[in-house]
Scaffold this active site. Structure first.
Site, PDB file in Angstrom:
ATOM      1  N   GLY B  13       0.752  -1.301   0.032  1.00  0.00           N
ATOM      2  CA  GLY B  13      -0.119  -0.117  -0.085  1.00  0.00           C
ATOM      3  C   GLY B  13       0.668   1.233  -0.044  1.00  0.00           C
ATOM      4  CG  ASN B 113       4.825  -7.996   8.120  1.00  0.00           C
ATOM      5  OD1 ASN B 113       4.005  -7.942   6.899  1.00  0.00           O
ATOM      6  ND2 ASN B 113       4.471  -8.564   9.233  1.00  0.00           N
ATOM      7  CB  ILE B 142      -0.205   3.784   6.602  1.00  0.00           C
ATOM      8  CG1 ILE B 142      -1.248   2.759   6.168  1.00  0.00           C
ATOM      9  CG2 ILE B 142      -0.001   4.879   5.486  1.00  0.00           C
ATOM     10  CD1 ILE B 142      -2.566   3.324   5.771  1.00  0.00           C
ATOM     11  CG  ASP B 143      -1.559  -1.324   8.318  1.00  0.00           C
ATOM     12  OD1 ASP B 143      -2.521  -0.313   8.356  1.00  0.00           O
ATOM     13  OD2 ASP B 143      -1.543  -1.897   7.452  1.00  0.00           O
ATOM     14  CG  MET B 188      -7.049   2.327   5.581  1.00  0.00           C
ATOM     15  SD  MET B 188      -5.878   2.388   4.391  1.00  0.00           S
ATOM     16  CE  MET B 188      -6.893   2.289   3.024  1.00  0.00           C
ATOM     17  N   GLY B 189      -6.305  -0.218   9.008  1.00  0.00           N
ATOM     18  CA  GLY B 189      -5.746  -0.894   9.990  1.00  0.00           C
ATOM     19  C   GLY B 189      -6.296  -2.280  10.387  1.00  0.00           C
ATOM     20  CD  GLU B 245      -8.947  -1.545   6.980  1.00  0.00           C
ATOM     21  OE1 GLU B 245      -9.928  -1.217   6.002  1.00  0.00           O
ATOM     22  OE2 GLU B 245      -7.760  -1.602   6.737  1.00  0.00           O
TER      23      GLU B 245
END
Lengths: 420, 420
Positions: B13, B113, B142-143, B188-189, B245
């Site tokens: 992403g 990862n 971003i996570d 998100m996440g 999410e």
């Protein structure tokens, strides 16, 4: 005899700049020395009806100035709609009772066409009953659909934000099209496509999003839509779509999931939700490419962090002008924005009858929309470009985030019996 | 003999700052004079497998510098996941074949990862087969869920944007709570709640949104959720909720509409769609207040118009450091960010084994989440605050909108047989 008081109310959906108009009204009234208190109606006309009022002129000057850097509606807003004088006469009389009880002889109302209708009826009832009242409307709507004005305060800021959002998310789709091939950005605008149309500013080259823009002004057909999406996909390998929330079919009815046999899941259930989700389902079924959607929702009308400086200045100008006009004894008008002729953009203000605004609607002209009905023309871009210029200053604190102001809202003493 | 070439690939992403890392890699490699070309892989590892490569060092210096002001992934990205060496051996061998064919002896891979796992396996296969290759990973997500690093480039910018979005939309709800009483912001996440947690920065006072924050780390129950919403509604008259999410129930399964009998419409159909829509349906049914939702979607990870300057600088630092480390002959590591001790925030870089990053996951610690599981603690705010500081500069053109750069991508000649 004490000076007359003025009241200010904010109505309908908030914007990034309705508080800038409030700032103009309050500052200009205080400066004039012609009124006693500037009274704020808590939550718009509801505050008037409930006699839920506060002394806005008692707020600290720096708080009043900070209105220009604070989104939404600092005095509170509502969607309470008054009907005709016949049907809602008690409401109109109550409004005048509250005005009389608080020595209010100036009424400033920032809102859309329903609000202008209310202001018009209050104005007429006051005249009919011999109560001295000056009513001036201040235009406000992100939808940009008010008649009699070149554009509406609030629109420039939402245009700036959604066009930038289309650029940002468009780059995301461009980067990851190998999996997330199609994206839909759903924007507000239930009857008019001004917000959707503004994202045309982001489409500087064929590569740039949005590749397709759909507005309520053009009857929507699934056949054409599917053809459009396939064409862009074959040409670019990706598709970025902007859809106004209020797309309508050839009969003028909202395009909803229930009406589309295409938008059913594998169990035959209709897809619920908004336009973007429905279009997503249609694309995945008929074009066979993975589709995402973003729904900015209320984030688009409150995006003070990237608001248009032009919009803030014009909203402030409309607020100030409303007071100047009122103090001249003019009533029953809304302040309008006039785009002056000439190459360099310049705007001034004018006046329109409240009733003309109430009964009109300003949609995107057909000449601003391309022939195929899936994009905009240069005329649209020339119209919107000046409105998004400049970035409104905000205050950033040690948290690295904006600081917004909140009024203290020192309540006015209630003197009338309860109403609602 | 000609100098070895280097390759850079972007994975997964996009973020607002992965291009800043690319900028650091390209500029530092050119400055070093130690490599021939800096080759860009078109669309990440897919570009390597397909031998779809371009000469990134041939881009104009001002285009390379503009990477710092351009969101998403300027070289293209993908979600192609390589499996174990056993299962995907052909892919790994193909990667090395492409590297050999283009004299590539440095491999820089910016991603999460899975990407670090790929880089690790490529590194090991090269060592096993005697091909001289230096592999360095650059963190990106971003996570913010990568192991071995204090935080990840990309997180600070999304945190700044979503926290500000919660402030903006929170003010909208506060203004219009008389009709739109409750709002949900879906962020998100899917596995980690770092993004949702960052919106705690916006909640400076009890009045300020968000009033409730739900993260995947805490098992979600509808009973508690309904109690929470009712409590806030009774106290403030409005409710603003941030939901990650990827909310999960006590069994660790995603909370989806199908699993909730509460989230059915009046016909008994399960509500489809994301978490926010499902929670909206639950609130409207069980609490009986009108609820809206905003889904920022890809707009949150591409919000260059309000990105964190700290994030941009750290992403750039990670890119430069990856090159410095590689030119020292170190391989098989990912650059990490280390938060130095002391009152004033300062970060430096470190190194971690690619395999340790590949096999780890960094979730929001329980101590960063409040006891009730519906908000964050001061420890979380202290963690995230420095990461959102400063506003990354962007270029604005005559349209009043940002200008983003697009690489020319001069293609490298393909010399190998087609692979995919």
């Amino acid at each position: 005899m004490s000076k007359p008081n003025a009241i200010l109310a904010q109505s309908g959906g908030p914007t990034a700049v309705i508080n800038s108009s409030a700032c103009g009204v309050i500052q200009e009234l205080i400066k004039s020395g012609k009124v006693g208190k500037v009274i704020g109606a808590t939550n718009g006309i509801l505050g008037v009806l409930k006699e839920d009022l506060f002394d806005a002129s008692a707020e600290k000057p720096e708080a009043i100035e900070a209105l220009k850097r604070t989104p939404a509606a600092a005095m509170g807003s509502c969607r309470y709609k008054l009907k005709s004088l016949d049907k809602s006469r008690a409401d109109y009389e109550r409004i005048l009772d509250v005005f009389k009880a608080h020595n209010i002889h100036y009424f400033f109302y920032a809102g859309g066409n329903d609000s202008m209708d209310t202001a018009d009826k209050v104005n007429k009832l006051a005249a009919d009953t011999g109560y001295e009242l000056t009513c001036i409307g201040i235009p406000k709507t992100i939808d940009n659909d008010l008649a009699c004005t070149d554009h509406c305060p609030g629109y420039g800021s939402v245009a700036k934000y959604v066009a930038t959002s289309a650029m940002n998310a468009g780059r995301d789709t461009e980067a990851l099209y190998t999996t997330d091939t199609c994206s839909i950005l759903e924007v507000m605008g239930r009857n008019a496509g001004w917000i959707a149309a503004s994202t045309g500013l982001a489409h500087r080259t064929e590569e740039d999003a949005p590749h397709l823009i759909y507005m309520p002004e053009v009857p929507f057909t699934f056949e054409q839509f599917i053809r459009d999406v396939k064409e862009v996909y074959q040409r670019l390998g990706r598709v970025f779509i902007v859809a106004g929330e209020g797309l309508k079919d050839e009969k003028g009815e909202y395009v909803t999931a229930e009406k589309s046999a295409l938008a059913t899941d594998s169990f035959g259930h209709a897809q619920l939700g908004g336009v973007a989700e429905m279009l997503k389902a249609v694309i995945e079924k008929e074009v066979g490419i993975k589709t995402r959607f973003n729904k900015l929702g209320t984030n688009q009308r409150s995006a003070m962090h990237f608001a248009s400086l032009t919009d803030v200045k014009e909203a402030y100008m409309c607020g100030k002008m409303a007071v100047k006009v009122a103090l001249k004894g003019i009533s029953g008008k809304m302040v309008t924005i006039i785009r002056e002729k000439g190459k360099q953009y310049k705007s001034t203000t004018g006046l329109a009858e409240l009733s003309d605004v109430a009964n009109g609607e300003n949609k995107v002209p057909r000449s601003y929309i391309n022939e195929q009905g899936n994009g905009v023309t240069r005329a649209m871009l020339d119209y919107v470009r000046p409105l998004v210029q400049g970035q409104a200053p905000i205050t950033i604190d040690a948290d690295g985030l904006p600081v917004y102001m909140r009024f203290k809202r020192k309540p006015m003493k209630q003197v009338l019996p309860k109403y609602m």
